[in-house]
Scaffold this active site. Structure first.
Site, PDB file in Angstrom:
ATOM      1  N   ASP A 128      52.510 105.295  36.052  1.00  0.00           N
ATOM      2  CA  ASP A 128      51.552 105.184  37.200  1.00  0.00           C
ATOM      3  C   ASP A 128      51.436 106.825  37.275  1.00  0.00           C
ATOM      4  O   ASP A 128      52.355 107.666  37.590  1.00  0.00           O
ATOM      5  CB  ASP A 128      52.445 104.687  38.356  1.00  0.00           C
ATOM      6  N   ASP A 230      46.766 106.122  40.549  1.00  0.00           N
ATOM      7  CA  ASP A 230      46.906 105.466  42.002  1.00  0.00           C
ATOM      8  C   ASP A 230      46.047 105.998  42.906  1.00  0.00           C
ATOM      9  O   ASP A 230      45.774 107.161  42.808  1.00  0.00           O
ATOM     10  CB  ASP A 230      48.421 105.998  42.667  1.00  0.00           C
ATOM     11  N   GLU A 289      42.889 102.750  39.781  1.00  0.00           N
ATOM     12  CA  GLU A 289      43.100 101.942  40.982  1.00  0.00           C
ATOM     13  C   GLU A 289      41.725 102.088  41.858  1.00  0.00           C
ATOM     14  O   GLU A 289      41.661 103.223  42.674  1.00  0.00           O
ATOM     15  CB  GLU A 289      44.322 102.218  41.795  1.00  0.00           C
ATOM     16  N   HIS A 362      52.397  94.899  43.083  1.00  0.00           N
ATOM     17  CA  HIS A 362      53.394  95.262  44.197  1.00  0.00           C
ATOM     18  C   HIS A 362      52.998  95.519  45.495  1.00  0.00           C
ATOM     19  O   HIS A 362      53.606  95.561  46.353  1.00  0.00           O
ATOM     20  CB  HIS A 362      53.970  96.650  43.522  1.00  0.00           C
ATOM     21  N   ASP A 363      51.825  95.574  45.447  1.00  0.00           N
ATOM     22  CA  ASP A 363      51.033  95.631  46.873  1.00  0.00           C
ATOM     23  C   ASP A 363      50.468  94.355  47.534  1.00  0.00           C
ATOM     24  O   ASP A 363      49.908  94.436  48.281  1.00  0.00           O
ATOM     25  CB  ASP A 363      49.676  96.703  46.813  1.00  0.00           C
TER      26      ASP A 363
END
Length: 589
Positions: A128, A230, A289, A362-363
């Site tokens: 990430d 990200d 993302e 995870h979000d």
């Protein structure tokens, strides 16, 4: 005679071109094979995966202990959420040292062992990359805030207070909603699109970009296989920070701040520079993302001719069903709308670029609770149906850890059970404004509370689901005694074993990777039906997204069709699909 033969040859070539339904560009796309197109990506949230030392926090040694399990899934790539040094204001997305490991997770030696173990099993590792912002405890920011003439001052975005309060920019994790924070040391405000402990880096400063590129090369030289980036569309800013009216947002950015923030003046210039100086020099994967990414702008990131990134993922699908004016409150969603979103996004990549497909991370809430049905009688079937969808669509599938066993939302009853700063900030805002905090907690059980997707992995029926011998950092879902990986290993009809079968089906059938996608019966409110076609082969996917029996008008003759996979123990003798039934047919011509 020779002249006639030449004419016949020319006619045959022209006829072949006219009769071939696939254009030259489509052929090029379908044959442009890449390992990251054919891969199944498995996302690991390390804090919640497996704890090796009893401190209640998952760690690298815990992941290492489960490498054979990961291998058994058949996945090709691990996307690892941030493991860098961090004070954990946002669970690792606030990085204080990009070239070190968070103490809770282990050491760099542990990381090296993990990378080696994955590669020995033929699995790649994607890290990430969080470079829109750093932690306020990073040495760059610590220096930057000391004085206005500090050499690191321009590593971040500062606004002197004597110019007045800066124009509003949203701060996602703040109770007051502001993305500016006053810092009295230098009588200035600094920009943070997220929590105040996550100041935004100043990409307009070439020194910052070179620092980031050097760090990326360092990790790639260690042997990692790429980056998930990200909120990378947010990196470029208009440093004059003009006032942005709602009228301007409505006119130019669909009324959305994320679209504005993802439209910086030098965004693509920076991504092309990153590709030129780093990504193009390695056989690596790059994923954006895609915050603020639209169907109209997606190819700006992933068209190979532009030399930027490989893939991006959008938020349009996961935003479906959220009710405006509420904090991630989820209402019922329309399957017709769902189908349109994924069909529209597939169309973006028909001839250029490459897409992705995901339903949870995870979000997000757990995909079975969000898109399926977590009632006991439907949980298993709907989870398998969603797996069928993810692994039979065009685009690289991203699968979140725990979804392969059908984990569901924890549905916590009180704010004290939550750890996520986004949920806590909204709760605080509601308290201050006299909002309905009781209803808020109720909404989070089915809505978008990120902790729903972050509860510890349910390995077995022992204490704390086998995740830790200590006290878990976040409570384990209470259903772990019946819903866990160990129990599903022994059951050939389990969600886990269905996932494995579906992964293998995708691997053995390139049509599921590269095949043309065609939506059928688009207005059917209950059934998602589509075909995939490649090299004269055709398959039909039927998915009943409802808790009732349903049929689809596909116009496809199934009399000679072969069933490739289905999610019920036995096939039905009728053409009617049972609740949450999923079937993939190979169509015989």
């Amino acid at each position: 005679m020779k002249k006639n033969n030449a004419i016949l040859l020319l006619l045959s070539i022209v006829t072949a071109i006219i009769c071939d339904p696939m254009t030259a560009q489509e052929k090029k796309t379908s044959l442009d094979k890449k390992w990251w197109k054919e891969a199944v990506v498995y996302q690991i949230y390390p804090r919640s995966f497996k704890d090796s030392d009893g401190d209640g926090v998952g760690d690298l040694k815990g992941i290492i202990s489960k490498l054979d399990y990961i291998k058994s899934l058949g996945v090709d790539i691990i996307w690892l959420n941030p493991i860098y040094s961090s004070p954990n204001a946002d669970n690792g997305y606030d990085i204080s040292d990009y070239q070190n490991i968070m103490k809770e997770f282990g050491t760099m030696q542990d990381f090296d062992a993990l990378l080696k173990g994955l590669h020995q099993r033929g699995i790649k590792l994607v890290m990430d990359l969080v470079v829109n912002h750093s932690s306020d405890e990073h040495k760059w920011f610590q220096e930057s805030r000391k004085s206005r003439d500090n050499p690191y001052r321009d590593y971040y975005h500062w606004w002197p207070a004597e110019k007045g309060k800066p124009a509003f920019r949203p701060g996602a994790f703040e109770a007051d909603g502001s993305g500016w924070r006053y810092d009295k040391t230098t009588d200035s405000y600094y920009l943070h699109y997220f929590n105040f402990k996550q100041p935004d880096l100043n990409w307009e400063n070439p020194k910052v970009r070179q620092e980031i590129y050097s760090m990326m090369r360092w990790w790639l030289d260690k042997g990692i296989d790429g980056f998930r980036m990200d909120v990378i569309p947010f990196i470029s800013k208009d440093t004059s920070f003009p006032v942005i009216t709602q009228e301007e947002l409505n006119k130019n950015y669909q009324g959305r701040w994320d679209v504005y923030m993802g439209s910086g003046p030098h965004l693509h210039e920076y991504l092309q520079e990153m590709n030129r100086e780093v990504l193009s020099k390695y056989d690596c994967m790059s994923l954006a993302e895609g915050a603020g990414m639209l169907t109209s702008t997606a190819l700006n990131f992933v068209d190979a001719d532009r030399k930027e990134l490989n893939m991006g993922y959008h938020f349009e699908g996961t935003n479906l069903g959220y009710i405006p004016g509420y904090f991630k409150k989820m209402g019922p969603y329309s399957l017709v709308d769902f189908k349109k979103i994924y069909s529209d996004w597939d169309a973006v990549y028909q001839t250029k670029g490459w897409g992705t497909i995901y339903l949870g991370n995870h979000d997000q809430p757990r995909m079975t609770s969000r898109w399926g049905n977590d009632a006991p009688e439907y949980q298993s079937f709907s989870s398998k149906l969603l797996t069928t969808f993810l692994l039979s669509m065009r685009g690289t599938p991203y699968y979140y850890n725990g979804d392969e066993i059908g984990m569901v939302n924890a549905k916590f009853d009180k704010i004290e059970d939550y750890r996520d700063i986004e949920t806590l900030a909204e709760y605080e805002r509601l308290q201050k404004t006299g909002g309905d905090v009781k209803q808020f907690i109720e909404d989070q059980k089915t809505g978008g509370a990120r902790d729903n997707g972050r509860t510890p992995f349910q390995w077995n029926a022992t204490t704390n689901a086998g995740f830790t011998t200590g006290t878990p950092w976040l409570n384990v879902n209470k259903n772990y005694s019946t819903l866990n990986a160990e129990a599903q290993e022994k059951d050939p009809q389990s969600v886990l074993n269905y996932f494995r079968k579906m992964v293998q089906l995708r691997k053995k059938n390139p049509i599921l990777v590269y095949g043309k996608y065609t939506l059928l019966d688009k207005d059917n409110p209950n059934v998602y039906a589509y075909t995939r076609e490649l090299d004269g082969q055709k398959i039909l996917v039927l998915l009943n997204f409802s808790a009732q029996k349903a049929t689809a008008n596909t116009g496809v003759n199934l009399s000679k069709a072969k069933v490739l996979i289905h999610n019920y123990p036995k096939l039905s003798k009728t053409i009617e699909l049972r609740p949450y039934e999923a079937i993939i047919y190979q169509i015989q011509k």
